[in-house]
Design a protein around this motif. Structure first.
Motif, short mmCIF file in Angstrom:
data_model
loop_
_atom_site.label_atom_id
_atom_site.label_comp_id
_atom_site.label_asym_id
_atom_site.label_seq_id
_atom_site.Cartn_x
_atom_site.Cartn_y
_atom_site.Cartn_z
N GLY A 149 21.08 -11.58 23.12
CA GLY A 149 20.14 -12.08 22.14
C GLY A 149 18.77 -11.44 22.26
N VAL A 150 18.75 -10.19 22.74
CA VAL A 150 17.48 -9.47 22.89
C VAL A 150 17.61 -8.11 22.21
CG1 VAL A 150 16.88 -10.62 25.06
CG2 VAL A 150 18.09 -8.43 25.13
N ALA A 151 16.49 -7.46 22.00
CA ALA A 151 16.50 -6.11 21.41
C ALA A 151 17.00 -5.10 22.45
CB ALA A 151 15.09 -5.74 20.96
N ARG A 152 17.61 -4.04 21.95
CA ARG A 152 18.09 -2.98 22.84
C ARG A 152 16.95 -2.42 23.68
NH1 ARG A 152 18.41 2.41 22.08
NH2 ARG A 152 17.91 2.20 19.87
N THR A 153 15.76 -2.33 23.09
CA THR A 153 14.61 -1.82 23.84
C THR A 153 14.27 -2.72 25.03
OG1 THR A 153 13.13 -2.93 22.28
CG2 THR A 153 13.60 -0.59 21.88
N THR A 154 14.51 -4.03 24.89
CA THR A 154 14.25 -4.94 25.99
C THR A 154 15.19 -4.63 27.16
OG1 THR A 154 13.52 -6.66 24.47
CG2 THR A 154 14.17 -7.38 26.69
N GLU A 166 25.55 -3.35 22.62
CA GLU A 166 26.43 -4.52 22.59
C GLU A 166 25.96 -5.57 23.61
OE1 GLU A 166 30.89 -3.33 21.72
OE2 GLU A 166 29.90 -1.76 22.92
N ILE A 167 25.52 -5.10 24.75
CA ILE A 167 25.02 -6.01 25.79
C ILE A 167 23.76 -6.70 25.29
CG2 ILE A 167 24.01 -6.10 28.11
CD1 ILE A 167 26.03 -3.77 28.80
N ALA A 168 22.86 -5.94 24.69
CA ALA A 168 21.62 -6.51 24.15
C ALA A 168 21.93 -7.57 23.10
CB ALA A 168 20.74 -5.41 23.57
N SER A 169 22.87 -7.27 22.22
CA SER A 169 23.26 -8.21 21.17
C SER A 169 23.80 -9.51 21.79
CB SER A 169 24.30 -7.57 20.26
OG SER A 169 24.75 -8.50 19.30
N ALA A 170 24.66 -9.38 22.80
CA ALA A 170 25.22 -10.56 23.45
C ALA A 170 24.15 -11.37 24.18
CB ALA A 170 26.31 -10.15 24.43
N GLU A 195 23.82 2.73 34.49
CA GLU A 195 24.09 2.68 35.93
C GLU A 195 23.11 1.74 36.64
OE1 GLU A 195 23.84 5.58 39.78
OE2 GLU A 195 24.74 6.43 37.97
N ALA A 196 21.85 1.77 36.24
CA ALA A 196 20.86 0.86 36.83
C ALA A 196 21.22 -0.59 36.54
CB ALA A 196 19.46 1.18 36.31
N LEU A 197 21.70 -0.85 35.32
CA LEU A 197 22.11 -2.21 34.97
C LEU A 197 23.30 -2.65 35.83
CD1 LEU A 197 22.17 -4.77 33.20
CD2 LEU A 197 23.54 -3.46 31.54
N VAL A 216 15.82 -11.24 32.35
CA VAL A 216 16.69 -10.40 33.19
C VAL A 216 17.99 -11.12 33.48
CG1 VAL A 216 16.94 -9.37 35.49
CG2 VAL A 216 14.84 -9.00 34.18
N ARG A 217 17.90 -12.38 33.84
CA ARG A 217 19.13 -13.13 34.13
C ARG A 217 20.01 -13.24 32.89
NH1 ARG A 217 21.13 -17.12 38.07
NH2 ARG A 217 22.85 -18.14 37.02
N THR A 218 19.41 -13.48 31.74
CA THR A 218 20.17 -13.55 30.48
C THR A 218 20.88 -12.23 30.22
OG1 THR A 218 18.65 -15.20 29.57
CG2 THR A 218 19.96 -13.94 28.00
N ILE A 219 20.19 -11.12 30.44
CA ILE A 219 20.79 -9.80 30.24
C ILE A 219 21.95 -9.59 31.23
CG2 ILE A 219 20.40 -7.30 30.43
CD1 ILE A 219 17.49 -7.90 29.41
N LEU A 220 21.73 -9.95 32.49
CA LEU A 220 22.79 -9.78 33.50
C LEU A 220 24.02 -10.61 33.17
CD1 LEU A 220 20.65 -9.79 36.78
CD2 LEU A 220 21.69 -7.80 35.64
N GLU A 221 23.80 -11.85 32.76
CA GLU A 221 24.94 -12.72 32.43
C GLU A 221 25.68 -12.21 31.19
OE1 GLU A 221 22.95 -16.50 32.20
OE2 GLU A 221 23.22 -16.87 34.35
#
Length: 195
Positions: A44-49, A38-42, A58-60, A17-22
């Motif tokens: 380093g996780v799958a879009r589904t994650t 694009e956020i998922a790619s940055a 909006e939740a993100l 979660v922290r990696t996704i937020l950053e």
């Protein structure tokens, strides 16, 4: 029917979660219309994650705003407003706040997310700042006739302008903090205020 409280995330899930937020902060700061892919790619996780953790964009963004608000509140708390000498606390809070505002610029300035959680956190930050400015006034650093709410607004405006005009990767927050505090005190400080 009783609701069960949300279970705390496992350590690996919390890191994800922290990696996704950053990553979202970096990506959206450069391109506010970036996609979740694009956020998922940055990150380093799958879009589904990303979608598993944040059902909508909006939740993100709402979570990012709450995360950034929590970081700012912690930074302000580290300045020890209640116990440190008032000028020391003001300088430390300024340096700490600038670090957060520069690192989490998109999240701190996002009008896209309405979050009662972040509003509540920021209400605590405002109350802490008001107590600090009262201490500064009592210590004679601020003139007795100055409206402290106005002083807080000027201070916040200075922080905002510095954060908006600075490159987070090439910025010395100590120098910026000195400039903010110096600008604030020379405008509303008593003639005998020492920096």
């Amino acid at each position: 029917m009783t609701s069960t409280p949300a279970r705390p995330l496992r350590a690996d899930a919390e890191r994800t979660v922290r990696t996704i937020l950053e990553a979202a902060e970096r990506v959206l700061n450069r391109n506010p219309s970036a996609s979740m892919e694009e956020i998922a790619s940055a990150a380093g996780v799958a879009r589904t994650t990303v979608h598993r953790r944040f059902a909508t964009r909006e939740a993100l963004v709402t979570t990012m705003k709450s995360w950034a608000s929590t970081q700012l509140a912690s930074a302000v708390d580290e300045a020890r407003f209640e116990t440190a000498p008032p000028l020391v606390a003001l300088y430390q809070a300024t340096a700490n706040a600038l670090q957060v505002k520069l690192s989490w610029g998109f999240s701190m300035n996002s009008a896209l997310a309405a979050s009662s959680e972040s509003d509540e956190i920021m209400g605590g930050v405002v109350a802490s700042c008001d107590r600090l400015f009262a201490r500064l006034q009592k210590a004679g650093v601020l003139r007795a006739d100055v409206d402290l709410i106005w002083v807080r607004r000027v201070y916040y405006a200075l922080l905002h302008e510095v954060a908006q005009s600075s490159d987070p990767d090439e910025t010395d927050t100590d120098t910026l903090a000195t400039q903010v505090v110096d600008t604030l005190l020379r405008g509303v400080g008593s003639p005998n205020a020492q920096l």
